[in-house]
Design a protein around this motif. Structure first.
Motif, PDB file in Angstrom:
ATOM      1  N   GLY A 268       0.738  -1.177  -0.068  1.00 22.71           N
ATOM      2  CA  GLY A 268       0.141   0.108   0.067  1.00 22.71           C
ATOM      3  C   GLY A 268       0.700   1.216  -0.187  1.00 22.71           C
ATOM      4  O   GLY A 268       0.543   2.120  -0.776  1.00 22.71           O
ATOM      5  N   LEU A 269       1.937   1.180   0.664  1.00 16.38           N
ATOM      6  CA  LEU A 269       2.861   2.234   0.779  1.00 16.38           C
ATOM      7  C   LEU A 269       3.299   2.673  -0.597  1.00 16.38           C
ATOM      8  O   LEU A 269       3.486   3.765  -1.089  1.00 16.38           O
ATOM      9  N   ALA A 270       3.712   1.502  -1.493  1.00 15.55           N
ATOM     10  CA  ALA A 270       3.985   1.786  -2.796  1.00 15.55           C
ATOM     11  C   ALA A 270       3.151   2.496  -3.653  1.00 15.55           C
ATOM     12  O   ALA A 270       3.277   3.317  -4.342  1.00 15.55           O
ATOM     13  N   THR A 271       1.828   2.128  -3.450  1.00 16.58           N
ATOM     14  CA  THR A 271       0.874   2.667  -4.257  1.00 16.58           C
ATOM     15  C   THR A 271       0.664   4.342  -3.711  1.00 16.58           C
ATOM     16  O   THR A 271       0.561   5.023  -4.768  1.00 16.58           O
ATOM     17  N   GLY A 272       0.755   4.262  -2.643  1.00 17.00           N
ATOM     18  CA  GLY A 272       0.460   5.665  -2.220  1.00 17.00           C
ATOM     19  C   GLY A 272       1.609   6.836  -2.642  1.00 17.00           C
ATOM     20  O   GLY A 272       1.015   7.927  -3.014  1.00 17.00           O
TER      21      GLY A 272
ATOM     22  N   ILE B  14      -6.083  13.063   2.289  1.00 13.53           N
ATOM     23  CA  ILE B  14      -7.159  12.287   3.199  1.00 13.53           C
ATOM     24  C   ILE B  14      -7.156  10.939   2.542  1.00 13.53           C
ATOM     25  O   ILE B  14      -7.429  10.767   1.218  1.00 13.53           O
ATOM     26  N   THR B  15      -7.172   9.796   3.019  1.00  9.00           N
ATOM     27  CA  THR B  15      -7.849   8.558   2.559  1.00  9.00           C
ATOM     28  C   THR B  15      -8.830   8.169   3.314  1.00  9.00           C
ATOM     29  O   THR B  15      -8.873   7.916   4.703  1.00  9.00           O
ATOM     30  N   ALA B  16     -10.063   7.879   2.844  1.00  9.52           N
ATOM     31  CA  ALA B  16     -11.196   7.923   3.479  1.00  9.52           C
ATOM     32  C   ALA B  16     -11.903   6.508   3.095  1.00  9.52           C
ATOM     33  O   ALA B  16     -11.017   5.555   2.785  1.00  9.52           O
ATOM     34  N   THR B  17     -13.081   6.308   3.581  1.00  9.02           N
ATOM     35  CA  THR B  17     -13.489   4.973   3.603  1.00  9.02           C
ATOM     36  C   THR B  17     -14.656   4.742   2.858  1.00  9.02           C
ATOM     37  O   THR B  17     -14.986   5.623   1.755  1.00  9.02           O
TER      38      THR B  17
ATOM     39  N   SER C 156     -11.525   4.244  -0.364  1.00  5.47           N
ATOM     40  CA  SER C 156     -11.546   2.729  -0.461  1.00  5.47           C
ATOM     41  C   SER C 156     -12.576   2.086   0.119  1.00  5.47           C
ATOM     42  O   SER C 156     -12.965   2.267   1.158  1.00  5.47           O
ATOM     43  N   GLY C 157     -13.319   1.044  -0.625  1.00  3.72           N
ATOM     44  CA  GLY C 157     -14.499   0.492  -0.034  1.00  3.72           C
ATOM     45  C   GLY C 157     -14.215  -0.885   0.693  1.00  3.72           C
ATOM     46  O   GLY C 157     -14.848  -1.581   1.201  1.00  3.72           O
ATOM     47  N   ILE C 158     -12.639  -0.956   0.819  1.00  2.02           N
ATOM     48  CA  ILE C 158     -12.219  -2.266   1.447  1.00  2.02           C
ATOM     49  C   ILE C 158     -11.878  -1.846   3.062  1.00  2.02           C
ATOM     50  O   ILE C 158     -10.795  -0.866   3.058  1.00  2.02           O
ATOM     51  N   ILE C 159     -12.267  -2.357   3.815  1.00  2.93           N
ATOM     52  CA  ILE C 159     -12.313  -2.154   5.303  1.00  2.93           C
ATOM     53  C   ILE C 159     -10.752  -2.005   5.769  1.00  2.93           C
ATOM     54  O   ILE C 159      -9.975  -3.052   5.614  1.00  2.93           O
ATOM     55  N   ALA C 160     -10.404  -0.969   6.402  1.00  2.00           N
ATOM     56  CA  ALA C 160      -8.960  -0.908   6.730  1.00  2.00           C
ATOM     57  C   ALA C 160      -7.904  -0.551   5.660  1.00  2.00           C
ATOM     58  O   ALA C 160      -6.746  -0.316   6.035  1.00  2.00           O
ATOM     59  N   GLU C 161      -8.179  -1.052   4.365  1.00  2.00           N
ATOM     60  CA  GLU C 161      -7.056  -1.042   3.393  1.00  2.00           C
ATOM     61  C   GLU C 161      -6.732   0.441   2.662  1.00  2.00           C
ATOM     62  O   GLU C 161      -5.947   0.501   1.926  1.00  2.00           O
ATOM     63  N   GLY C 162      -7.508   1.460   3.349  1.00  2.00           N
ATOM     64  CA  GLY C 162      -7.030   2.759   3.080  1.00  2.00           C
ATOM     65  C   GLY C 162      -5.711   3.221   3.806  1.00  2.00           C
ATOM     66  O   GLY C 162      -5.019   4.068   3.533  1.00  2.00           O
ATOM     67  N   TYR C 163      -5.462   2.323   4.943  1.00  2.00           N
ATOM     68  CA  TYR C 163      -4.463   2.993   5.604  1.00  2.00           C
ATOM     69  C   TYR C 163      -2.903   2.516   4.923  1.00  2.00           C
ATOM     70  O   TYR C 163      -2.272   3.541   5.090  1.00  2.00           O
ATOM     71  N   PRO C 164      -2.948   1.511   4.622  1.00  2.00           N
ATOM     72  CA  PRO C 164      -1.453   1.464   3.611  1.00  2.00           C
ATOM     73  C   PRO C 164      -1.094   2.447   2.751  1.00  2.00           C
ATOM     74  O   PRO C 164      -0.218   3.043   2.840  1.00  2.00           O
ATOM     75  N   PRO C 165      -2.098   2.745   1.711  1.00  2.00           N
ATOM     76  CA  PRO C 165      -1.669   3.847   0.808  1.00  2.00           C
ATOM     77  C   PRO C 165      -1.612   5.254   1.451  1.00  2.00           C
ATOM     78  O   PRO C 165      -0.603   5.867   0.988  1.00  2.00           O
ATOM     79  N   ALA C 166      -2.181   5.322   2.649  1.00  2.00           N
ATOM     80  CA  ALA C 166      -1.766   6.575   3.523  1.00  2.00           C
ATOM     81  C   ALA C 166      -0.340   6.672   3.859  1.00  2.00           C
ATOM     82  O   ALA C 166       0.264   7.877   3.706  1.00  2.00           O
ATOM     83  N   LEU C 167       0.225   5.348   4.036  1.00  2.00           N
ATOM     84  CA  LEU C 167       1.562   5.623   4.346  1.00  2.00           C
ATOM     85  C   LEU C 167       2.363   6.020   3.434  1.00  2.00           C
ATOM     86  O   LEU C 167       3.582   6.622   3.459  1.00  2.00           O
ATOM     87  N   GLY C 168       2.182   5.507   1.939  1.00  2.00           N
ATOM     88  CA  GLY C 168       2.896   6.151   0.825  1.00  2.00           C
ATOM     89  C   GLY C 168       2.780   7.445   0.475  1.00  2.00           C
ATOM     90  O   GLY C 168       3.851   7.928   0.207  1.00  2.00           O
ATOM     91  N   ILE C 169       1.442   7.905   0.722  1.00  2.00           N
ATOM     92  CA  ILE C 169       1.371   9.233   0.464  1.00  2.00           C
ATOM     93  C   ILE C 169       2.155  10.290   1.385  1.00  2.00           C
ATOM     94  O   ILE C 169       2.844  11.053   1.004  1.00  2.00           O
TER      95      ILE C 169
ATOM     96  N   GLY D   5      10.199  16.694   0.824  1.00  2.00           N
ATOM     97  CA  GLY D   5      10.424  17.920   1.562  1.00  2.00           C
ATOM     98  C   GLY D   5       9.227  18.722   1.902  1.00  2.00           C
ATOM     99  O   GLY D   5       9.512  19.746   2.539  1.00  2.00           O
ATOM    100  N   LYS D   6       7.946  18.428   1.729  1.00  2.00           N
ATOM    101  CA  LYS D   6       6.968  19.010   2.174  1.00  2.00           C
ATOM    102  C   LYS D   6       6.387  18.940   3.475  1.00  2.00           C
ATOM    103  O   LYS D   6       6.941  17.913   4.106  1.00  2.00           O
ATOM    104  N   ASP D   7       5.671  19.756   3.823  1.00  2.00           N
ATOM    105  CA  ASP D   7       5.223  19.609   5.285  1.00  2.00           C
ATOM    106  C   ASP D   7       3.815  19.286   5.252  1.00  2.00           C
ATOM    107  O   ASP D   7       3.038  19.229   6.382  1.00  2.00           O
ATOM    108  N   SER D   8       3.445  18.690   4.223  1.00  2.00           N
ATOM    109  CA  SER D   8       1.863  18.073   4.223  1.00  2.00           C
ATOM    110  C   SER D   8       1.832  16.895   4.900  1.00  2.00           C
ATOM    111  O   SER D   8       2.832  16.211   5.354  1.00  2.00           O
ATOM    112  N   VAL D   9       0.578  16.575   5.454  1.00  2.00           N
ATOM    113  CA  VAL D   9       0.477  15.516   6.312  1.00  2.00           C
ATOM    114  C   VAL D   9      -0.780  14.627   5.691  1.00  2.00           C
ATOM    115  O   VAL D   9      -1.491  15.357   4.831  1.00  2.00           O
ATOM    116  N   VAL D  10      -1.066  13.672   5.962  1.00  2.00           N
ATOM    117  CA  VAL D  10      -2.204  12.618   5.655  1.00  2.00           C
ATOM    118  C   VAL D  10      -3.182  12.236   6.704  1.00  2.00           C
ATOM    119  O   VAL D  10      -2.555  11.952   7.916  1.00  2.00           O
ATOM    120  N   VAL D  11      -4.404  12.407   6.508  1.00  2.00           N
ATOM    121  CA  VAL D  11      -5.427  11.856   7.573  1.00  2.00           C
ATOM    122  C   VAL D  11      -5.877  10.761   7.024  1.00  2.00           C
ATOM    123  O   VAL D  11      -6.484  10.523   5.787  1.00  2.00           O
TER     124      VAL D  11
END
Lengths: 345, 322
Positions: free
Chosen positions: A77-81, B69-72, B120-133, B141-147
């Motif tokens: 998922g990290l890769a995708t993001g 934002i990665t939402a549900t 994402s429509g899959i429960i909890a699976e929006g968290y991993p892409p948030a890590l990548g963002i 080098g941005k000061d942006s954050v992800v919720v």
């Protein structure tokens, strides 16, 4: 017919193993593009269990070459993001057999976002993964499974069989704006600790080059029979073709190199010439590649065939551990030759 | 908290509610006499977020369009609070070519790169892409954050735990948000979760965890302020769990026969209006005009959606690949 694939040795004298060719591709692309990074399990200090990242940590440092925890869902998922936000991740799934613990991230996210977003979001990830058996690693570490990934829309699937293609396909995969799954067979990597085919060491130009995704290679021309295959089975097919030549059977061997997109034209062009088709696959037989290739011909014109299509694939059983049993199901050169003789009979 | 901020929170919640009331109306308008989930101008599952607006309003007040934002599967309140164009949102829900995903996504699959929004429509699976963002923001080098948002049911998924660990390990600028609305479809929290507060789970991964018990938009705002500031400053992730309320069904058409709490639910929007009124921040007149303004914006968006073309069936395979 255009013969593609590795250049003759007069073009380049330098030889690399498939593993080293992959690493060189990654390294050259990382020199060119700072948004590329590599992550996965044991891809740092270890250099990848199958040497797909050897030396990259020393060259690029831990900011760009990152060992992950054993958390495939999290790092897929990290890769995708990261890709969505403009980076170009290369992520390794140590064995393709591990896809079960992260398939949602691969298939429901990485592969679908571009479509779901109406083309507004690109996901340029390279997912590289080791496939294949032949060394008694059992049912959970020996599968090919490319049929699974090729079945699901949204990802390109490339499967190099030799050092030249390994480098060119890796460079193409990295430069592609889609998710690309890059499946390397352990038996073609040229590893010193595993039985290897002599063709796992081959000529590789030093300069970066692309091998186009979606183009098969005719790796041996012949008149009597077309053998369509990929990955390690290409080498077994070439060995079988050498043996068959001495028996008066002239085989043409096609290395598909990509499953998505699939080079259907290359298959049809060859079958139109030979009139006979044997499909060889180290992945499971049912609902897989061999059936798909047979359908390519059947849908186009079954009259191209002088004999029924023959399939040689892994039977639909879990891959056994014991060497005797495993080699009873693998598509070896002997088994390919026998299948070819049956088609010609 | 100053009056302008409080008023802003209220307006955000009202806009979100107005939007969902209009969707609710149009969703059910043409599914009669025999209710068919696949029929009508808005077909398919519809998960509405009404009651949970305080979580989105309180969080998004601290964000800009440079934050992600990665939402549900229940994403509208976060989409609206984060500033999504209502027309593009509505058009996607109506399956139109002018929608965010040109009708390929639907209401569970909203992608708006201009505000770094996805769901994402899959429960909890929006968290991993948030890590990548977050990883990309950090490396760029941005000061942006992800919720990153999930529900309380998601906190029992592997993706949740893997993500908390990796975010903590790599100090990623993520604020994990859990909307605890008591119900994972029909399964109550008590029947799904072995502990009372998921803040404890945050602590177990070495990150800050907070639980807000009362669905208070100002409580969320306070907790979010700290968490977002920490993430911006490179101090790593936090987790905020909000005990919120699902006023309506899991999806439209859910009869909620399993639910015994329907008579005791507190709608947070009138409750907050009363509070602001008694504090002299809002008047009855203002409540009316805020509602009126929201409705106008919403109806404009709905009209835009309804008058937009449907996607061409001949282009169904477009966008499979870039």
């Amino acid at each position: 017919m255009v013969i593609t694939g590795a250049p003759s040795e007069s073009v380049t004298a330098r030889k690399l193993t498939t593993a080293k060719a992959m690493v060189e591709a990654i390294s050259q692309e990382m020199d060119r593009d700072p948004s590329i990074f590599v992550m996965g399990e044991d891809i740092g200090a270890y250099g990848g269990i199958f040497s797909s990242t050897s030396g990259l940590l020393e060259k690029f440092g831990p900011q760009r070459i990152m060992d992950t925890p054993i958390s495939e869902t999290a790092f897929m998922g990290l890769a995708t993001g990261a890709a969505v936000e403009g980076m170009r991740p290369i992520v390794e799934l140590m064995f393709v057999d591990f896809f079960g613990v992260c398939m949602d991230q691969i298939y429901n996210h990485m592969a679908k976002i571009h479509y779901e977003s109406g083309g507004n979001v690109k996901v340029p990830v390279v997912l590289m993964t080791a496939v294949g058996g032949g060394y008694s690693d059992g049912a959970q570490h020996s599968q090919c499974l490319w049929g699974v990934f090729a079945h699901l829309p949204g990802m390109k699937v490339v499967v190099p069989s030799n050092p030249y293609d390994a480098k060119g396909l890796m460079i193409s995969a990295i430069r592609d704006d889609n998710p690309v799954i890059y499946m390397f067979h352990k038996g073609v990597m040229g590893l010193p600790w595993m039985a290897k085919n002599p063709r796992s060491l081959g000529p590789v130009p030093e300069k970066p080059y692309e091998v186009p995704i979606g183009r098969a290679a005719v790796v041996r021309t012949g008149r009597d029979l077309t053998i369509v295959t990929l990955s390690l089975s290409v080498h077994h097919a070439l060995d079988a073709a050498d043996e068959l030549a001495s028996q008066g059977i002239d085989c043409e061997v096609i290395d598909l190199r990509s499953l998505v997109p699939l080079d259907r034209e290359a298959v049809l062009e060859s079958v139109a010439k030979t009139g006979r088709l044997l499909v060889v696959d180290e992945d499971y037989q049912s609902f897989g590649l061999t059936g798909e290739i047979a359908a390519v011909v059947a849908e186009k014109d079954p009259r191209l065939l002088k004999a029924p299509v023959s399939r040689l694939a892994m039977p639909d059983i879990p891959i056994p551990y014991s060497r005797t049993l495993e080699y009873a199901v693998l598509p070896t050169a002997e088994r390919i030759a026998a299948a070819a003789r049956l088609v010609m009979a | 908290m100053d009056n302008e901020t409080r008023l802003g929170l209220y307006k955000t919640m009202v806009l979100s509610r107005s939007f969902e009331e209009a969707i609710l109306r149009d969703y059910h308008a043409d599914k009669k006499p025999v209710w068919d989930i696949g029929a009508g101008l808005i077909p398919g599952e519809m998960h509405l977020s009404s009651g949970q607006e305080p979580v989105a309003a309180g969080m998004c007040a601290h964000l800009t369009s440079n934050d992600a934002i990665t939402a549900t599967h229940r994403p509208h309140h976060f989409a609206i609070a984060h500033g999504m164009d209502l027309r593009l949102l509505a058009a996607e829900i109506f399956g139109r070519e002018t929608g965010l995903g040109k009708g390929r996504g639907g209401h569970m699959h909203l992608f708006d790169p201009s505000i770094h929004f996805s769901c994402s429509g899959i429960i909890a699976e929006g968290y991993p892409p948030a890590l990548g963002i977050a990883f990309a923001f950090q490396r760029q080098g941005k000061d942006s954050v992800v919720v990153a948002v999930t529900g309380e049911g998601a906190a029992n998924q592997g993706a949740f735990h893997e993500s908390l660990n990796l975010a903590a390990l790599w100090k990623l600028p993520v604020v994990f948000v859990i909307e605890d609305n008591d119900w994972a479809i029909s399964v109550p929290r008590d029947a799904s979760t072995s502990i009372r507060s998921n803040a404890v789970r945050a602590t177990s991964y070495g990150i800050r965890g907070t639980r807000i018990q009362d669905n208070s938009v100002e409580g969320v705002w306070d907790a979010a302020k700290t968490a977002v500031e920490r993430a911006r400053a490179g101090e790593g992730p936090s987790l905020i769990e909000v005990h919120t309320v699902r006023l309506w069904g899991h999806f439209e058409g859910d009869a909620q026969a399993y639910r015994s709490d329907l008579d005791s639910l507190i709608d947070p929007i009138p409750a907050y209006a009363n509070q602001l009124e008694s504090d002299g921040v809002l008047s009855r007149e203002m409540i009316g005009s805020i509602s009126q303004e929201a409705k106008m914006r919403v109806e404009d968006a709905i009209e835009f959606a309804k008058s937009s073309p449907l996607p061409s069936a001949t282009e169904v395979d477009r966008y499979v690949f870039a």
